[in-house]
Design a protein around this motif. Structure first.
Motif: not given
Length: 176
Positions: A7-32
């Motif tokens: 298993x690879x050691x991972x860097x910490x997750x960037x909070x901005x990236x987490x929120x960006x992916x959540x908002x992006x998923x919501x917008x993609x749901x809206x689009x689809x």
């Protein structure tokens, strides 16, 4: 935490990236939902998959409260009964956070199989709330949605963990 062999050691997750992916998923749901398929019963809920992913990988940052807020936003966006998605996403986030330690010990395909019941419960909760409010039964194609979402789990895992797999400039003092 003890890591699995290989298993690879991972860097910490960037909070901005987490929120960006959540908002992006919501917008993609809206689009689809307004696109080709419309509101097809079998269409995957990308926001639900993203909430489960971050609930498993970052349970201290993304939990029940965040899922509730995104659920209310999805209710408003789809014109659904207020609280329908909020209830389903809240239960989904609670279940994801409660199994996150055990789930991370398995490989991605086994994780996808174990995520399937969580997604099924989420869709059944939405169906029950919709039926109690007097809605019509969308058909048995509704059972395809959690299966498709579970099949998307390996793809979502690779995409959302990619920024954490960057090599952090190794040198003689920091070999990891």
């Amino acid at each position: 935490m003890i890591m699995r062999p290989g298993q690879q050691l991972l860097l910490p997750a960037n909070p901005v990236f987490i929120w960006f992916t959540l908002l992006g998923a919501m917008l993609l749901n809206t689009f689809l939902s307004s696109g080709i398929w419309g509101r097809a019963a079998w269409a995957p809920d990308l926001l639900a998959i993203t909430l489960v992913f971050w609930g498993v990988h970052q349970p201290l940052r993304i939990g029940v409260g965040v899922a509730f807020v995104f659920g209310l936003a999805m209710d408003v966006q789809q014109g659904a009964l207020l609280g329908q998605h909020a209830l389903a996403y809240t239960v989904l986030a609670f279940l994801a956070v409660s199994i996150h330690r055990r789930l991370l010990w398995f490989d991605v395909l086994t994780q996808a199989v174990q995520i399937l019941p969580l997604l099924l419960v989420s869709h059944l909760l939405q169906l029950i709330v919709r039926m109690i409010a007097g809605g019509s039964f969308p058909g048995w194609a509704l059972l395809l949605s959690p299966v498709i979402e579970s099949a998307l789990w390996p793809v979502v895992t690779v995409l959302l963990l990619a920024p954490q797999r960057r090599a952090p400039d190794p040198d003689n003092n920091r070999p990891l």
